[in-house]
Design a protein around this motif. Structure first.
Motif, PDB file in Angstrom:
ATOM      1  N   UNK A 150       0.822  -1.217   0.000  1.00 48.21           N
ATOM      2  CA  UNK A 150       0.000   0.000   0.000  1.00 48.21           C
ATOM      3  C   UNK A 150       0.856   1.268   0.000  1.00 48.21           C
ATOM      4  N   UNK A 151       2.003   1.189   0.673  1.00 46.64           N
ATOM      5  CA  UNK A 151       2.838   2.383   0.787  1.00 46.64           C
ATOM      6  C   UNK A 151       3.693   2.621  -0.450  1.00 46.64           C
ATOM      7  N   UNK A 152       3.679   1.673  -1.395  1.00 47.14           N
ATOM      8  CA  UNK A 152       4.471   1.840  -2.613  1.00 47.14           C
ATOM      9  C   UNK A 152       5.884   1.332  -2.480  1.00 47.14           C
ATOM     10  N   UNK A 153       6.127   0.476  -1.468  1.00 48.69           N
ATOM     11  CA  UNK A 153       7.462  -0.083  -1.279  1.00 48.69           C
ATOM     12  C   UNK A 153       7.606  -1.487  -1.837  1.00 48.69           C
ATOM     13  N   UNK A 154       6.521  -2.095  -2.228  1.00 51.82           N
ATOM     14  CA  UNK A 154       6.574  -3.455  -2.758  1.00 51.82           C
ATOM     15  C   UNK A 154       5.441  -3.618  -3.755  1.00 51.82           C
ATOM     16  N   UNK A 155       5.572  -4.635  -4.589  1.00 50.94           N
ATOM     17  CA  UNK A 155       4.521  -4.898  -5.566  1.00 50.94           C
ATOM     18  C   UNK A 155       3.847  -6.218  -5.236  1.00 50.94           C
ATOM     19  N   UNK A 156       2.662  -6.386  -5.734  1.00 51.25           N
ATOM     20  CA  UNK A 156       1.937  -7.628  -5.499  1.00 51.25           C
ATOM     21  C   UNK A 156       1.125  -7.962  -6.729  1.00 51.25           C
ATOM     22  N   UNK A 157       1.032  -9.261  -7.011  1.00 48.22           N
ATOM     23  CA  UNK A 157       0.231  -9.690  -8.153  1.00 48.22           C
ATOM     24  C   UNK A 157      -1.260  -9.693  -7.791  1.00 48.22           C
ATOM     25  N   UNK A 158      -1.548  -9.625  -6.518  1.00 43.02           N
ATOM     26  CA  UNK A 158      -2.935  -9.709  -6.068  1.00 43.02           C
ATOM     27  C   UNK A 158      -3.703  -8.434  -6.380  1.00 43.02           C
ATOM     28  N   UNK A 159      -4.926  -8.600  -6.924  1.00 47.36           N
ATOM     29  CA  UNK A 159      -5.762  -7.418  -7.178  1.00 47.36           C
ATOM     30  C   UNK A 159      -6.733  -7.209  -6.023  1.00 47.36           C
ATOM     31  N   UNK A 160      -6.878  -8.243  -5.184  1.00 52.06           N
ATOM     32  CA  UNK A 160      -7.846  -8.170  -4.088  1.00 52.06           C
ATOM     33  C   UNK A 160      -7.509  -7.013  -3.144  1.00 52.06           C
ATOM     34  N   UNK A 161      -6.225  -6.910  -2.834  1.00 56.74           N
ATOM     35  CA  UNK A 161      -5.790  -5.865  -1.909  1.00 56.74           C
ATOM     36  C   UNK A 161      -6.029  -4.483  -2.512  1.00 56.74           C
ATOM     37  N   UNK A 162      -5.691  -4.343  -3.803  1.00 56.24           N
ATOM     38  CA  UNK A 162      -5.866  -3.061  -4.486  1.00 56.24           C
ATOM     39  C   UNK A 162      -7.339  -2.658  -4.500  1.00 56.24           C
ATOM     40  N   UNK A 163      -8.181  -3.632  -4.820  1.00 56.67           N
ATOM     41  CA  UNK A 163      -9.614  -3.334  -4.892  1.00 56.67           C
ATOM     42  C   UNK A 163     -10.154  -2.923  -3.524  1.00 56.67           C
ATOM     43  N   UNK A 164      -9.710  -3.653  -2.499  1.00 59.16           N
ATOM     44  CA  UNK A 164     -10.160  -3.330  -1.140  1.00 59.16           C
ATOM     45  C   UNK A 164      -9.679  -1.944  -0.742  1.00 59.16           C
ATOM     46  N   UNK A 165      -8.450  -1.620  -1.150  1.00 63.92           N
ATOM     47  CA  UNK A 165      -7.882  -0.305  -0.819  1.00 63.92           C
ATOM     48  C   UNK A 165      -8.667   0.808  -1.491  1.00 63.92           C
ATOM     49  N   UNK A 166      -9.031   0.586  -2.759  1.00 64.79           N
ATOM     50  CA  UNK A 166      -9.793   1.601  -3.491  1.00 64.79           C
ATOM     51  C   UNK A 166     -11.165   1.797  -2.842  1.00 64.79           C
ATOM     52  N   UNK A 167     -11.795   0.671  -2.453  1.00 60.18           N
ATOM     53  CA  UNK A 167     -13.113   0.768  -1.776  1.00 60.18           C
ATOM     54  C   UNK A 167     -12.988   1.572  -0.489  1.00 60.18           C
ATOM     55  N   UNK A 168     -11.931   1.255   0.254  1.00 60.46           N
ATOM     56  CA  UNK A 168     -11.706   1.939   1.534  1.00 60.46           C
ATOM     57  C   UNK A 168     -11.469   3.431   1.303  1.00 60.46           C
ATOM     58  N   UNK A 169     -10.630   3.736   0.288  1.00 62.14           N
ATOM     59  CA  UNK A 169     -10.322   5.138  -0.007  1.00 62.14           C
ATOM     60  C   UNK A 169     -11.593   5.895  -0.370  1.00 62.14           C
ATOM     61  N   UNK A 170     -12.456   5.227  -1.131  1.00 58.38           N
ATOM     62  CA  UNK A 170     -13.687   5.872  -1.583  1.00 58.38           C
ATOM     63  C   UNK A 170     -14.641   6.156  -0.428  1.00 58.38           C
ATOM     64  N   UNK A 171     -14.629   5.281   0.573  1.00 50.30           N
ATOM     65  CA  UNK A 171     -15.575   5.439   1.689  1.00 50.30           C
ATOM     66  C   UNK A 171     -15.052   6.374   2.779  1.00 50.30           C
ATOM     67  N   UNK A 172     -13.768   6.697   2.722  1.00 52.73           N
ATOM     68  CA  UNK A 172     -13.170   7.481   3.802  1.00 52.73           C
ATOM     69  C   UNK A 172     -13.343   8.973   3.568  1.00 52.73           C
ATOM     70  N   UNK A 173     -13.617   9.649   4.605  1.00 52.65           N
ATOM     71  CA  UNK A 173     -13.711  11.113   4.529  1.00 52.65           C
ATOM     72  C   UNK A 173     -12.923  11.703   5.682  1.00 52.65           C
TER      73      UNK A 173
END
Lengths: 165, 203
Positions: free
Chosen positions: A112-135
């Motif tokens: 998430x911090x941009x220090x490593x890469x991952x082949x998983x899209x699950x984490x990215x999708x969850x992160x985007x959902x979280x970002x969208x819901x956060x205020x």
């Protein structure tokens, strides 16, 4: 301790064994380009999710910025940059320290911090959902708490392989 | 100023040893100069290989001048061997300790070799008669010595290109393809026993 250097006779033998063969070796990608690549892969919403996650998790644990900076042995101004500037890519050591004190999984946080890469899209999708819901609000409301808990659950439960710097 | 120490290479056409110099800390300019020296010879060799329909070496596109930016980081050190006024081989190491993957020294600090290459005129696949032999041996010897100086106990590790594997397999342990490497290259590591064999010739 000083390494022994081979004598000339042995060098002659070793050189004959090598006999002009290929010797090329190539390492893992250099640190700076790997971080840039990982940071690029993470993308803006994911890095926003990282900033928000750190901020909300800190508040959920009722820690002030000063408290967390002191406990995690992170500079206060760096913590401020992490929470306020989603383009900022913290050093892996900082991420390790924050993960330990916020009780979050290190590999996922490195992604998430941009220090490593991952082949998983699950984490990215969850992160985007979280970002969208956060205020940005002073106090976490129920919805934010739910979003935070849901995202933390995904982080903790996810099994993944990451490429660290 | 970078330290320069005597080392040696073996002449390509006789059994003689030739005096050479190990430069322990190369600059960006040194890498650019090496690239400019090597590039024409490499291109000429590749042209011949192309005409003869022979497979090109896997590192044919390497450009050391592009690796020079890594020297901006304290984490990297580049060494080279000079002989007859030209760079005969280059070695870039990471000064941040890696961790050993060998059972007998698991987790101990290892000097990681980021890049290593011999000048094109020393490679039998590129020229009929290599000018000097033993560039790889001399660079490994330098890496072991640096590892010792840095407190890594002489332990070294690297990811070999496939065409170079036979050379490293002779002196190091082949730990197989590494899923963590972007190109899935095989990881090789030299243990303390292998270091003694390499440097002293006895097991």
């Amino acid at each position: 301790m000083k390494a022994v250097r081979m004598n000339d006779e042995l060098f002659r033998k070793r050189a004959a064994e090598e006999n002009g063969s290929m010797i090329s070796a190539i390492g893992l990608k250099p640190l700076h380009s790997k971080r840039a690549e990982a940071s690029h892969q993470a993308g803006e919403p994911v890095r926003f999710a990282f900033s928000t996650l750190i901020c909300h998790r800190r508040r959920a644990l009722r820690l002030t910025m000063e408290d967390l900076a002191q406990k995690a042995k992170v500079e206060l101004d760096e913590l401020l940059r992490i929470e306020e500037d989603s383009a900022y890519v913290p050093e892996p050591r900082t991420v390790h320290q924050l993960a330990s004190h916020l009780k979050l999984p290190i590999p996922q946080l490195l992604v998430l911090s941009g220090n490593a890469t991952s082949a998983s899209t699950e984490l990215t999708e969850a992160a985007v959902r979280f970002a969208a819901r956060s205020r940005a609000v002073e106090k976490l409301n129920r919805e934010e708490n739910e979003a935070l808990n849901e995202f933390v659950k995904v982080l903790v439960e996810q099994k993944m392989t990451t490429k660290k710097k | 100023m970078s330290e320069r120490r005597r080392c040696r290479l073996k002449a390509g056409t006789s059994d003689d040893l030739v005096d050479a110099v190990l430069v322990e800390e190369l600059t960006k300019d040194d890498l650019l100069k090496a690239h400019l020296d090597w590039a024409p010879v490499r291109i000429e060799a590749l042209r011949r290989l192309y005409d003869a329909k022979v497979r090109w070496p896997e590192h044919w596109h390497w450009d050391w001048s592009k690796k020079a930016d890594m020297l901006d980081l304290l984490a990297y050190r580049c060494m080279g061997i000079e002989c007859e006024g030209q760079t005969q081989g280059l070695l870039m190491v990471s000064t941040i300790a890696g961790k050993s993957r060998l059972v007998e020294q698991l987790g101990k600090a290892v000097l990681y070799i980021e890049f290593v290459e011999s000048a094109p005129w020393n490679l039998r696949d590129l020229v009929e008669r290599p000018k000097f032999l033993g560039v790889g041996v001399a660079l490994l010897e330098a890496a072991i010595e640096f590892s010792t100086t840095e407190g890594f106990g002489g332990r070294i590790g690297l990811h070999s290109l496939p065409q170079s594997e036979p050379f490293y397999r002779r002196y190091m342990t082949d730990l197989g393809p590494d899923a963590g490497h972007s190109e899935g290259l095989r990881y090789f590591e030299m243990s303390a026993d292998q270091m003694r064999y390499f440097l002293e010739g006895r097991k």
